[in-house]
Design a protein around this motif. Structure first.
Motif, PDB file in Angstrom:
ATOM      1  N   VAL A  68       2.295  -5.595   8.682  1.00 55.76           N
ATOM      2  CA  VAL A  68       3.260  -4.831   7.846  1.00 55.76           C
ATOM      3  C   VAL A  68       2.955  -3.493   8.612  1.00 55.76           C
ATOM      4  N   GLY A  69       3.981  -2.735   9.033  1.00 51.68           N
ATOM      5  CA  GLY A  69       4.092  -1.310   9.409  1.00 51.68           C
ATOM      6  C   GLY A  69       3.781  -1.186  10.825  1.00 51.68           C
ATOM      7  N   THR A  70       3.403   0.240  11.243  1.00 51.77           N
ATOM      8  CA  THR A  70       3.207   0.576  12.793  1.00 51.77           C
ATOM      9  C   THR A  70       2.270   1.899  12.525  1.00 51.77           C
ATOM     10  N   PRO A  71       0.790   1.498  13.196  1.00 54.41           N
ATOM     11  CA  PRO A  71       0.555   0.334  13.735  1.00 54.41           C
ATOM     12  C   PRO A  71       0.280  -0.871  12.567  1.00 54.41           C
ATOM     13  N   PRO A  72       0.302  -2.341  12.987  1.00 55.55           N
ATOM     14  CA  PRO A  72       0.310  -3.362  11.877  1.00 55.55           C
ATOM     15  C   PRO A  72      -0.936  -3.261  11.255  1.00 55.55           C
ATOM     16  N   TYR A 112      -1.781  -2.659   1.555  1.00 57.62           N
ATOM     17  CA  TYR A 112      -1.017  -2.094   2.616  1.00 57.62           C
ATOM     18  C   TYR A 112      -0.867  -0.568   2.104  1.00 57.62           C
ATOM     19  N   ASP A 113      -1.330   0.382   3.002  1.00 55.85           N
ATOM     20  CA  ASP A 113      -1.214   1.893   2.890  1.00 55.85           C
ATOM     21  C   ASP A 113       0.062   2.340   3.692  1.00 55.85           C
ATOM     22  N   PRO A 114       1.075   2.828   2.886  1.00 53.86           N
ATOM     23  CA  PRO A 114       2.213   3.434   3.559  1.00 53.86           C
ATOM     24  C   PRO A 114       1.928   4.504   4.365  1.00 53.86           C
ATOM     25  N   SER A 115       0.792   5.311   3.822  1.00 52.84           N
ATOM     26  CA  SER A 115       0.582   6.643   4.711  1.00 52.84           C
ATOM     27  C   SER A 115       0.119   6.258   6.180  1.00 52.84           C
ATOM     28  N   LYS A 116      -0.205   5.284   6.549  1.00 54.20           N
ATOM     29  CA  LYS A 116      -0.609   5.039   7.806  1.00 54.20           C
ATOM     30  C   LYS A 116       0.425   4.019   8.578  1.00 54.20           C
ATOM     31  N   SER A 117       1.707   4.204   8.184  1.00 51.16           N
ATOM     32  CA  SER A 117       2.517   3.387   8.939  1.00 51.16           C
ATOM     33  C   SER A 117       3.624   4.357   9.414  1.00 51.16           C
ATOM     34  N   SER A 118       4.151   4.533  10.639  1.00 49.78           N
ATOM     35  CA  SER A 118       5.216   5.553  11.048  1.00 49.78           C
ATOM     36  C   SER A 118       6.503   4.840  10.930  1.00 49.78           C
TER      37      SER A 118
END
Length: 490
Positions: A68-72, A112-118
């Motif tokens: 999940v997210g970018t980076p994954p 999952y840490d939303p602060s680490k996903s662009s």
């Protein structure tokens, strides 16, 4: 009173067979395998892209590793056909920060840490709230982010981000979009699979393999004719009371048993609507049916106490005994469940960990993989491991055939817009020998000849005693959590 079973962190490899070629089949294979890692956490309960699933032997959960997210960010999710929301644990969730909660519900498996996903965005704050039939649940925000599974990237998938949870892993709900927990309808993962042209229609097939198998597969957009025996037969999914399609409910027309000597006993008096639910560990049928079965087997129902139905392990000596489930009438598919999938040799280990078993009329104690219910009739993992199931959400159909257990071959067929194909699997069951905990090693062969409608050899496999290396901790209270968190409370 609750049962808290051990969960293990998945060690999973995804295999993508879809390519960028628009003429190639749209199939997403996702594998799952049982982890051998010890994990001190406790858990309450229970084109084609392929995703590997991790079989949690003690708790019945099957885990897919996704990003999940970018980076994954890597997250392990319980694959659940009984719900429709994908949700993940926030790294700051109350369960992940509270030692007191962890002692009760278990450590967070992956977060999952939303602060680490662009690519993270919030949809609605404090509007995600989901409750399951076992009483567990989660709540938080609805978010959107990139979600990758089996090599397929789903853009802007709406998910629940749990800030409060009594479940220590997120869920991959792959049911009908009409069953999402949100008050405001939204396109769930199955909708986006189709909308983003990753698969032709909203359909997938599920192959759990047997109780001790290391691996299994879910194919989004396809089916594998090497993983089932005989003819794949189709049953209509039934609508709910409002006329909508919200669960994989099918008509169970009969439940019989076939003994070693060929004697058939019928425990069904009328057709029962049952839900096929991979998020549920055991099988739940009406009390009237369950009680007839308990009497026939001398089983003792202690679900109001320890949460288990106890049965004499001597029934495991009846190697060719099967529970036969037929769907959709006299011409419908029949799935034979071997005795060693319904009689579970796990109580000795529970006793060693502190379970207080009531006084019983037999000393060799096992638990029964079937229980009675007055609210929901669910065919969980104790049934599904013996079945190959194709879920066609678009056409409201279910395809069923006997699972070809321990199959090491693969022949994938895309499910096109016309729906579940008229497909036949292998002629008979693979004869396989396993060493517990060491994966599958075939010591026999299976015929590649399609067209046979027999399911011979449904119990003709050589399976050793279970490996209990993954059984870590069990609470000394009720085992009611075996129902699993799969079915959403409406």
């Amino acid at each position: 009173m609750r049962f808290l079973s051990a969960l293990a962190t998945a060690s999973i490899a995804s295999i993508a067979v879809a390519t960028d070629n628009t003429n190639s089949p749209k199939v997403i294979p996702v594998s799952f395998g049982r982890s051998t890692n010890r994990q001190p956490a406790l858990h309450r309960r229970a084109g084609t892209y392929s995703q590997e699933l991790n079989n949690n032997l003690t708790g019945g959960g099957y885990y897919a590793q996704v990003t999940v997210g970018t980076p994954p960010q890597t997250v392990d999710l319980v694959v659940d056909t009984g719900s429709s929301d994908v949700w993940i644990l926030d790294s700051r969730a109350n369960l992940c920060r509270s030692k007191t909660m962890q002692n009760y519900y278990g450590y967070c498996l992956s977060t999952y840490d939303p602060s680490k996903s662009s690519t993270y965005s919030i949809v609605s704050q404090d509007e995600f709230s989901i409750r399951y039939v076992d009483g567990s649940g989660a709540e938080g925000d609805y978010i959107r982010d990139t979600f990758s599974i089996g090599g397929a990237d789903i853009k802007k998938l709406q998910m629940g981000l749990a800030e409060n949870s009594t479940i220590n892993s997120g869920l991959l709900g792959i049911g009908f979009a009409a069953n999402v927990a949100s008050r405001t309808p939204y396109p769930n993962i199955m909708s986006l699979f189709e909308d983003q042209d990753l698969i032709a229609i909203q359909a997938y097939s599920l192959y759990l393999d047997d109780l001790y198998a290391e691996t299994g597969t879910i194919l989004f957009g396809g089916l594998d004719t090497q993983k089932f025996i005989g003819k794949l037969k189709i049953v209509d999914i039934e609508p709910d009371r409002t006329g909508n399609y919200s669960s994989f409910t099918v008509p169970l027309s009969s439940l019989t048993t076939t003994a070693d000597n060929g004697t058939i006993t019928n425990y069904t008096r009328s057709t029962v609507s049952v839900i096929l639910d991979s998020g549920t560990t055991l099988t739940y049928v009406p009390y009237t049916m369950a009680n007839r079965i308990f009497r026939a087997f001398g089983a003792v129902d202690d679900t109001s106490g320890t949460g288990l139905v106890y049965i004499n392990c001597e029934h495991l000596d009846n190697k060719n005994f099967t529970f036969d489930f037929q769907f959709g009438g006299n011409d419908g598919p029949i799935i034979q469940v071997p005795i060693d999938e319904m009689v579970l040799d796990n109580v000795k280990q529970y006793i060693e960990l502190g379970l207080d078993v009531p006084s019983l009329p037999f000393d060799n104690v096992c638990s029964f993989g079937l229980q009675g219910s007055s609210d929901y009739y669910l065919l969980g993992d104790t049934f599904l491991r013996s079945a190959y199931v194709v879920y066609d959400l678009t056409n409201k159909k279910i395809g069923l055939a006997q699972a070809n257990l321990n199959s090491t071959e693969s022949k994938i067929v895309e499910i096109t817009k016309s729906g579940i194909p008229d497909a036949s699997g292998v002629a008979s069951q693979v004869i396989a020998t396993q060493t517990a905990g060491s994966g599958n090693s075939s010591s026999g062969t299976s015929s590649d000849t399609p067209g046979s409608e027999t399911s011979e050899g449904a119990s003709s496999r050589v399976v050793p005693a279970p490996s209990w290396e993954v059984l870590v901790m069990v609470s000394m209270a009720s085992l009611s959590g075996l129902m699993g968190a799969g079915l959403v409370m409406l």
